[in-house]
Design an enzyme around this catalytic site. Structure first.
Site, PDB file in Angstrom:
ATOM      1  N   ASP A 176     -18.987  -5.082 -49.986  1.00  0.00           N
ATOM      2  CA  ASP A 176     -18.673  -4.795 -51.379  1.00  0.00           C
ATOM      3  C   ASP A 176     -17.545  -5.701 -51.884  1.00  0.00           C
ATOM      4  O   ASP A 176     -16.774  -6.231 -51.083  1.00  0.00           O
ATOM      5  CB  ASP A 176     -18.206  -3.333 -51.453  1.00  0.00           C
ATOM      6  CG  ASP A 176     -18.373  -2.734 -52.834  1.00  0.00           C
ATOM      7  OD1 ASP A 176     -18.795  -3.456 -53.752  1.00  0.00           O
ATOM      8  OD2 ASP A 176     -18.079  -1.544 -52.985  1.00  0.00           O
ATOM      9  N   GLU A 207     -22.340  -7.747 -59.360  1.00  0.00           N
ATOM     10  CA  GLU A 207     -21.726  -6.520 -59.888  1.00  0.00           C
ATOM     11  C   GLU A 207     -21.086  -6.787 -61.237  1.00  0.00           C
ATOM     12  O   GLU A 207     -20.732  -7.926 -61.554  1.00  0.00           O
ATOM     13  CB  GLU A 207     -20.584  -6.088 -58.979  1.00  0.00           C
ATOM     14  CG  GLU A 207     -20.956  -5.553 -57.638  1.00  0.00           C
ATOM     15  CD  GLU A 207     -19.753  -4.834 -57.041  1.00  0.00           C
ATOM     16  OE1 GLU A 207     -18.731  -5.501 -56.802  1.00  0.00           O
ATOM     17  OE2 GLU A 207     -19.847  -3.623 -56.829  1.00  0.00           O
TER      18      GLU A 207
HETATM   19  P1  C2E Z   1     -16.945  -0.365 -56.667  1.00  0.00           P
HETATM   20  O1  C2E Z   1     -17.528   0.065 -55.377  1.00  0.00           O
HETATM   21  O2  C2E Z   1     -16.789  -1.828 -56.895  1.00  0.00           O
HETATM   22  O3  C2E Z   1     -17.812   0.308 -57.817  1.00  0.00           O
HETATM   23  C1  C2E Z   1     -18.145  -0.332 -58.999  1.00  0.00           C
HETATM   24  C2  C2E Z   1     -17.148  -0.014 -60.060  1.00  0.00           C
HETATM   25  O4  C2E Z   1     -17.331  -0.871 -61.154  1.00  0.00           O
HETATM   26  C3  C2E Z   1     -17.325   1.394 -60.614  1.00  0.00           C
HETATM   27  O5  C2E Z   1     -16.060   1.836 -61.000  1.00  0.00           O
HETATM   28  C4  C2E Z   1     -18.187   1.140 -61.819  1.00  0.00           C
HETATM   29  O6  C2E Z   1     -18.089   2.175 -62.780  1.00  0.00           O
HETATM   30  C5  C2E Z   1     -17.585  -0.141 -62.324  1.00  0.00           C
HETATM   31  N1  C2E Z   1     -18.514  -0.917 -63.119  1.00  0.00           N
HETATM   32  C6  C2E Z   1     -19.854  -0.951 -63.069  1.00  0.00           C
HETATM   33  N2  C2E Z   1     -20.355  -1.829 -63.951  1.00  0.00           N
HETATM   34  C7  C2E Z   1     -19.300  -2.376 -64.583  1.00  0.00           C
HETATM   35  C8  C2E Z   1     -19.172  -3.361 -65.625  1.00  0.00           C
HETATM   36  O7  C2E Z   1     -20.133  -3.906 -66.143  1.00  0.00           O
HETATM   37  N3  C2E Z   1     -17.916  -3.681 -66.010  1.00  0.00           N
HETATM   38  C9  C2E Z   1     -16.819  -3.100 -65.453  1.00  0.00           C
HETATM   39  N4  C2E Z   1     -15.616  -3.447 -65.894  1.00  0.00           N
HETATM   40  N5  C2E Z   1     -16.907  -2.158 -64.484  1.00  0.00           N
HETATM   41  C10 C2E Z   1     -18.134  -1.810 -64.046  1.00  0.00           C
HETATM   42  P2  C2E Z   1     -15.503   3.241 -60.586  1.00  0.00           P
HETATM   43  O8  C2E Z   1     -16.573   4.256 -60.604  1.00  0.00           O
HETATM   44  O9  C2E Z   1     -14.279   3.429 -61.401  1.00  0.00           O
HETATM   45  O10 C2E Z   1     -15.111   3.064 -59.073  1.00  0.00           O
HETATM   46  C11 C2E Z   1     -14.055   2.261 -58.714  1.00  0.00           C
HETATM   47  C12 C2E Z   1     -14.003   2.068 -57.235  1.00  0.00           C
HETATM   48  O11 C2E Z   1     -13.659   3.267 -56.558  1.00  0.00           O
HETATM   49  C13 C2E Z   1     -15.332   1.652 -56.631  1.00  0.00           C
HETATM   50  O12 C2E Z   1     -15.484   0.283 -56.858  1.00  0.00           O
HETATM   51  C14 C2E Z   1     -15.127   2.014 -55.181  1.00  0.00           C
HETATM   52  O13 C2E Z   1     -14.403   1.016 -54.525  1.00  0.00           O
HETATM   53  C15 C2E Z   1     -14.258   3.236 -55.294  1.00  0.00           C
HETATM   54  N6  C2E Z   1     -15.082   4.437 -55.093  1.00  0.00           N
HETATM   55  C16 C2E Z   1     -15.839   5.112 -55.982  1.00  0.00           C
HETATM   56  N7  C2E Z   1     -16.438   6.168 -55.393  1.00  0.00           N
HETATM   57  C17 C2E Z   1     -16.061   6.135 -54.088  1.00  0.00           C
HETATM   58  C18 C2E Z   1     -16.350   6.944 -52.944  1.00  0.00           C
HETATM   59  O14 C2E Z   1     -17.116   7.907 -52.986  1.00  0.00           O
HETATM   60  N8  C2E Z   1     -15.753   6.592 -51.757  1.00  0.00           N
HETATM   61  C19 C2E Z   1     -14.927   5.527 -51.652  1.00  0.00           C
HETATM   62  N9  C2E Z   1     -14.380   5.242 -50.465  1.00  0.00           N
HETATM   63  N10 C2E Z   1     -14.642   4.742 -52.703  1.00  0.00           N
HETATM   64  C20 C2E Z   1     -15.211   5.030 -53.900  1.00  0.00           C
HETATM   65 CA    CA Z   2     -17.832  -3.359 -55.893  1.00  0.00          CA
HETATM   66 CA    CA Z   3     -19.269  -0.171 -54.298  1.00  0.00          CA
END
Ligand code: C2E
Ligand code: CA
Ligand code: CA
Length: 614
Positions: free
Chosen positions: A488, A545
């Site tokens: 990732d 992504e």
């Molecule tokens: P990630 O794994 O890189 O997840 C993608 C993040 O980018 C998600 O943010 C998503 O909402 C956001 N995103 C998707 N498309 C776009 C876009 O077009 N533009 C922008 N600016 N953002 C976009 P989210 O949901 O805030 O999650 C943030 C991070 O938190 C995730 O990044 C992941 O590293 C972590 N995370 C989320 N859920 C879990 C989980 O269940 N367990 C763990 N260990 N980490 C998690």
């Molecule tokens: Ca990611």
């Molecule tokens: Ca991810």
């Protein structure tokens, strides 16, 4: 619905004070203006006296506006009715009298803002009766003119009341009639400022009904609503008159006790929370200097959580000035821990698409993203709570809760099952190094029935970089079960493709920061193309992504990315919201077979691919 006995929510002491002082000041000014056209010494004298009284009263209210009690408000409104009648009697001529009688309209406005409907109607009638009598007594004002003045008064009063009721209902909880969350915020804001000014104590409690879920579960929502109404009424009756009871949301209430400290509030709440018919847990705190409402509520909320953990039916006093030992992130972690216990951490799913030969996006996968809405702070970003969970040893509980919920939700959704989508679940490096991680994953898959081949664990590049042998071994173990692995956020760290060789990955997810400028910067495009080619050669599917625009999608497609994820295509949503899209996804195709132009099947490394297909 309007309650005849309820003081409009907008009639805060502050607003009442300001309105009264402005009304008195402007009414005095109009008296002075009318005075200029008067000739008789009586009318001039009376008008000057009334204007003077008005100025004094207005200035007094302006100065003391935080302390003007209800009796003083009644006295000031009654006084203004009398004064308006007096000046309209003594005016030299009919036009001056009518003008001065219109001051009753100002009184009408004040009364409709300040008082319950019944009281306001009383003041209006008194005002109208006096102004009518005063005007008719003069003999030079016709009955028609008097009635017109009265109609004006009623019209203004009705209009103001409608607006006031509308504004007030926004802060009132329809079920219990108590101030709602918004009302609480306003109240707290005001009381905190008043406490700062006066130096008096302000105690605040957050209450949470114990076992309320059971009431809802066994008796249905109607029983739950009835219980909430009953609790609200009985607590309201039991609490001191100067306190405020508000419904925070769900089965949570908040109590404000201005001028009281935490000890006093605990004494007041003790009989309520230990009532065996409707026990509750309470967290009580005393406001600190310069504290914001959100900070205060957060402390009270943390205290409620401790009360719940300590065995319910009790009050817990939160640490006061400086005594708080928990850091912000520890508080967040303790709240998260409770939320995990209660199953309050939810999962949203963001679709991943491939483009078919005609350029139409086809849904191929989902990424599961943890979602947590904190009772006080609202939605908290996963970045924040995942970090707190990692710091405070909770991340394995968070991870397994998300994995379990994801597999359970998808396995029980016929649309998701039939669609053939693969789901990505984020895994923290700290989870991977815990003994038995792979076995835990296998158990979740067995329990929920979600196929191993349709799960991909997403690990960040930093895990790979850390060169953690244990973590890599755990990844090999999950791969052996048929579960996929994605690297990732590629491109955020000191990315090194050669390291990828150690990791049994099937997908590489290119971070938004890495791909964002691929369509504008030729050098960046070259870099992305090189990474894509190398990934291909290594048998990795490439996911772009954070695709936010059509231009980005177009450029990344041209550069050879296989799968696309981002706000341009779809935002993360609860599974239910995705049902229609999943249903229209043709079944029986695997994401690998949909990936256009891919010589490999993501999910298999090059060395796993049968020689015949190379
Ligand atoms: P990630 O794994 O890189 O997840 C993608 C993040 O980018 C998600 O943010 C998503 O909402 C956001 N995103 C998707 N498309 C776009 C876009 O077009 N533009 C922008 N600016 N953002 C976009 P989210 O949901 O805030 O999650 C943030 C991070 O938190 C995730 O990044 C992941 O590293 C972590 N995370 C989320 N859920 C879990 C989980 O269940 N367990 C763990 N260990 N980490 C998690
Ligand atoms: Ca990611
Ligand atoms: Ca991810």
């Amino acid at each position: 619905m309007t309650d005849w006995r309820r003081v409009p929510e907008v009639a805060t002491p502050h607003l009442v004070g300001v309105t009264l002082s402005v009304a008195y000041a402007l009414a005095s000014l109009s008296c002075l203006l009318v005075l200029a056209g008067q000739h008789a010494s009586t009318s001039r004298g009376v008008l000057a006296a009334v204007a003077g009284t008005g100025v004094v009263a207005g200035a007094g209210v302006a100065l003391l506006r935080h302390r003007v009690g209800r009796p003083a408000v009644h006295a000031l409104v009654a006084l203004s009715i009398g004064l308006a009648a007096l000046v309209s009697v003594v005016a030299d001529d009919a036009s001056g009298a009518l003008l001065l009688a219109s001051l009753h309209t100002v009184v009408a406005v004040a009364a409709t803002i300040f008082f319950p409907l019944a009281t306001a109607a009383g003041y209006l009638s008194a005002s109208m009766a006096l102004s009518t009598t005063a005007l008719l007594l003069r003999g030079d004002v016709t009955v028609a003119e008097t009635v017109a003045a009265d109609l004006l008064l009623v019209a203004v009063a009705v209009m103001v009341r409608l607006v006031v009721d509308r504004a007030s209902s926004a802060s009132v909880d329809a079920l219990t009639g108590l101030p709602n969350r918004r009302g609480l915020d306003d109240l707290l804001d005001r009381e905190l400022r008043a406490a700062d000014r006066s130096g008096e104590a302000l105690a605040v409690a957050m209450l949470d009904l114990d076992g309320f879920k059971r009431v809802n579960a066994t008796g249905g929502n109607d029983a739950g609503d009835a219980a909430l109404r009953e609790v609200a009424a009985s607590w309201r009756a039991a609490l001191p008159a100067r306190s405020a009871l508000t419904r925070f949301g769900g089965d949570q209430f908040a109590v404000l006790l201005p001028g009281g400290d935490e000890e006093e509030l605990v004494r007041v709440l003790q009989p309520l929370v230990t009532d065996t018919r409707r026990p509750a847990s309470a967290g009580v705190v005393r406001a600190r200097l310069d504290e914001t409402p959100a900070e205060l509520l957060r402390r009270a909320d943390a205290a409620v959580h401790r009360a719940k953990r300590a065995g319910r039916g009790r009050c817990v006093v939160g640490a006061d000035g400086g005594g708080e030992t928990l850091s912000g992130s520890a508080l967040l972690a303790s709240a998260l821990s409770l939320a995990l216990d209660r199953g309050q951490v939810k999962v949203h799913y963001q679709p991943l698409y491939a483009y078919d030969a005609s350029g139409t996006p086809v849904l191929c996968g989902l990424e599961a993203l943890a979602r947590w809405v904190h009772a006080v702070q609202g939605p908290i970003s996963p970045a924040e709570f995942v970090a707190a969970a990692e710091e405070h040893g909770l991340v394995h509980r968070l991870g397994s809760a998300v994995l379990e919920r994801t597999c359970r939700e998808l396995a029980s959704s016929p649309a998701a099952v039939a669609s053939g989508v693969v789901v990505g679940v984020n895994v923290s490096g700290l989870e991977l190094v815990r003994p038995g991680y792979a076995e835990g994953v296998a158990q979740v898959l067995r329990r929920t029935g979600w196929p191993a081949g349709r799960l991909v664990l997403e690990v960040t590049e930093s895990v790979v970089e850390a060169d953690a042998e244990v973590a890599v071994a755990a990844l090999h173990a999950v791969r052996a079960q048929g579960v996929g692995v994605a690297v990732d956020d590629f491109g955020t760290g000191y990315s090194c493709l050669s390291r990828l060789d150690d990791v049994p990955a099937n997908y590489l997810k290119l971070d938004r920061s890495f791909t964002a400028t691929a369509h504008t910067s030729p050098r960046r495009a070259l870099l992305v193309a090189a990474v894509v080619q190398l990934s291909r050669a290594m048998g990795l599917g490439v996911v772009a992504e954070g695709v936010e625009t059509a231009e980005q999608a177009e450029a990344l497609r041209a550069l050879g990315c296989d799968l696309f994820q981002g706000y341009h295509l779809a935002r993360p949503e609860p599974l239910a919201a995705l049902a229609a899209r999943l249903e229209s996804t043709p079944a029986a195709t695997t994401p690998g077979s949909r990936t256009p132009g891919a010589a490999h099947v993501p999910g298999q490394r090059r060395d796993d691919v049968p020689a015949s297909s190379r």
